[in-house]
Design an enzyme around this catalytic site. Structure first.
Site, PDB file in Angstrom:
ATOM      1  N   ASP A 138     -21.826  17.503  37.250  1.00 43.71           N
ATOM      2  CA  ASP A 138     -21.869  16.068  37.520  1.00 43.71           C
ATOM      3  C   ASP A 138     -20.815  15.750  38.572  1.00 43.71           C
ATOM      4  O   ASP A 138     -19.626  16.023  38.376  1.00 43.71           O
ATOM      5  CB  ASP A 138     -21.591  15.297  36.225  1.00 43.71           C
ATOM      6  CG  ASP A 138     -21.859  13.810  36.364  1.00 43.71           C
ATOM      7  OD1 ASP A 138     -22.612  13.419  37.268  1.00 43.71           O
ATOM      8  OD2 ASP A 138     -21.310  13.036  35.555  1.00 43.71           O
ATOM      9  N   ASP A 192     -26.878  12.939  41.875  1.00 39.43           N
ATOM     10  CA  ASP A 192     -25.485  13.342  41.660  1.00 39.43           C
ATOM     11  C   ASP A 192     -25.278  14.304  40.498  1.00 39.43           C
ATOM     12  O   ASP A 192     -24.135  14.564  40.124  1.00 39.43           O
ATOM     13  CB  ASP A 192     -24.613  12.104  41.439  1.00 39.43           C
ATOM     14  CG  ASP A 192     -25.086  11.257  40.266  1.00 39.43           C
ATOM     15  OD1 ASP A 192     -26.164  11.544  39.704  1.00 39.43           O
ATOM     16  OD2 ASP A 192     -24.385  10.284  39.917  1.00 39.43           O
ATOM     17  N   GLU A 193     -26.348  14.863  39.932  1.00 38.56           N
ATOM     18  CA  GLU A 193     -26.155  15.795  38.827  1.00 38.56           C
ATOM     19  C   GLU A 193     -27.271  16.825  38.779  1.00 38.56           C
ATOM     20  O   GLU A 193     -28.402  16.553  39.178  1.00 38.56           O
ATOM     21  CB  GLU A 193     -26.064  15.055  37.489  1.00 38.56           C
ATOM     22  CG  GLU A 193     -27.303  14.247  37.151  1.00 38.56           C
ATOM     23  CD  GLU A 193     -27.210  13.587  35.789  1.00 38.56           C
ATOM     24  OE1 GLU A 193     -26.705  14.231  34.844  1.00 38.56           O
ATOM     25  OE2 GLU A 193     -27.650  12.429  35.663  1.00 38.56           O
TER      26      GLU A 193
END
Length: 418
Positions: A44, A159-160
């Site tokens: 993350d 974003d992860e």
């Protein structure tokens, strides 16, 4: 294998147990994870959108910073050459927080919060518009850096990601450190990684030591590390579920793990109760799905309080707009479009409903996603309060990478009723 300082009860023996990275336990962690069937990492990026903005405006480092919608004006350069930033207290109108730095989060600001509410909690925080073109760029860079070391990746959004490290389970912490170094070298940004036997625990572990954290969970000590956490720390247990659990005397993950399944089913229904019971004991069989096997892209939000489709229409509108924009960014970052757009509603009684709308051509733009979502809402009963709203896109087809930025787009008023 011996436990780390606690009595192993029957419930613990039925699941994987957890512990965090510490120098004196590192060798034990490596050994513990080496015997597992699976070794899954969740990566993350730390406050991703805000961190990208800090690359552009390093003078704001260490300050509370909020990133909001695109209709907010970008910082202007003054006559003396200095940059003039907007403060959150000066904001007027609708809009939600896209992300915030950890300094702003310490003041009570979080993603999905209305900007006016955020302004009351952190009036002196700086406010910047979202720049999704930049975020897609850095998203692609960090994912390419990870893929060069560990190619078995499930892309969860901008974003992860999940990473299947099973082939590296003899030394997962070592490969994770190399991944973190590669991400920083490629982007200048930090990330946090959790490593566990499954996706559920890996995602929880990635939150344990933010920012720039690295945490492993393995056969060690579920009761000592996971069970003391609040039940809301399980991804999928929102504020309303937490409230209902609290009324049953269930406050922590350990309380939930010890609860009788039959009692949970009486209050939450069979499917959700079964999932709650398994999640509290660290059970999760979901595989890491690589890009070739991806079936859909989705985003959803669980509200802090139940929202009525009529009385809270404005807030629901803002939420749906934000979800459509996030899904659009995810689609574009993945290089795919979708023909079927759907909405997910969870009512106050935890009943869940979905509606889908199939389009003649695949799309990846927020305007089209919003229009299709409204078509779905017209076929959904909207008489009772909602506790969750989600948007998903399926029937995906690949497109060329790196499309043009869609630019600002009008929010409009969402018709939750005919």
């Amino acid at each position: 294998m011996k436990d780390i300082g606690c009595t192993v009860v029957k419930a613990e023996r039925e699941t994987r147990e957890a512990f965090s990275v510490d120098g004196k336990y590192r060798q034990r962690e490596e050994t513990a994870l080496s015997v597992l069937d699976r070794c899954i990492a969740h990566l993350d990026m730390d406050a991703f959108f805000a961190s990208v903005e800090l690359l552009r405006y390093p003078q704001l480092r260490g300050q509370p910073l909020v990133v909001g919608g695109r209709r907010i004006e970008a910082p202007a350069v003054g006559d003396g050459g200095g940059v003039q930033f907007t403060r959150l207290r000066d904001y007027r109108g609708r809009g939600v927080v896209t992300t915030a730095t950890y300094e702003a989060r310490a003041l009570g600001v979080h993603s999905g919060m209305g900007l006016m509410t955020a302004a009351r909690r952190a009036p002196d925080a700086f406010l910047l518009p979202a720049d999704f073109t930049a975020y897609r760029h850095y998203s692609g860079r960090f994912k390419m850096a990870v893929a060069s070391l560990a190619p078995q990746i499930e892309d969860c959004g901008i974003d992860e990601i999940y990473i299947d490290l099973t082939s590296y389970r003899s030394g997962p912490a070592r490969i994770a450190r190399r991944i973190k170094e590669a991400v920083r070298a490629a982007t200048g940004l930090s990330c946090s990684i959790g490593i566990a036997p499954n996706k559920l625990l890996a995602k929880m572990a990635s939150e344990f030591d933010k920012p720039d954290g690295l945490t492993l969970v393995g056969p060690a000590d579920l009761a000592g590390r996971i069970w003391p956490l609040k039940a809301s720390k399980i991804n999928g247990v929102g504020p309303k579920s937490s409230e209902r659990l609290a009324r049953l005397g269930i406050h922590t993950i350990g309380d939930l793990a010890r609860a009788e399944l039959g009692s949970l089913q009486e209050h939450f229904g069979s499917n959700y109760a079964t999932w709650l019971h398994a999640a509290a004991r660290g059970r999760d069989d979901r595989p890491v799905v690589t890009e070739a096997g991806r079936k859909s892209v989705s985003r959803e939000t669980t509200f802090e309080r139940d929202l009525h489709p009529r009385h809270d229409r404005a807030q629901l509108t803002e939420t749906l707009v934000a979800l459509c924009e996030r899904v659009a960014v995810d689609l574009q970052a993945l290089g795919v479009r979708g023909r079927t757009v759907g909405i997910k509603l969870r009512y106050e009684d935890f009943r869940t409903l979905t509606r889908d709308h199939t389009l003649p051509e695949p799309i990846d733009e927020p305007e089209g996603l919003l229009a299709a979502s409204r078509e779905c809402l017209r076929r959904a009963p909207l008489e009772r309060p909602l506790r969750l709203l989600g948007v998903h896109v399926s029937a995906l087809v690949p497109v060329g990478k790196g499309g043009e930025d869609p630019g600002p787009w009008a929010q409009g008023e969402l018709a939750f009723e005919e």
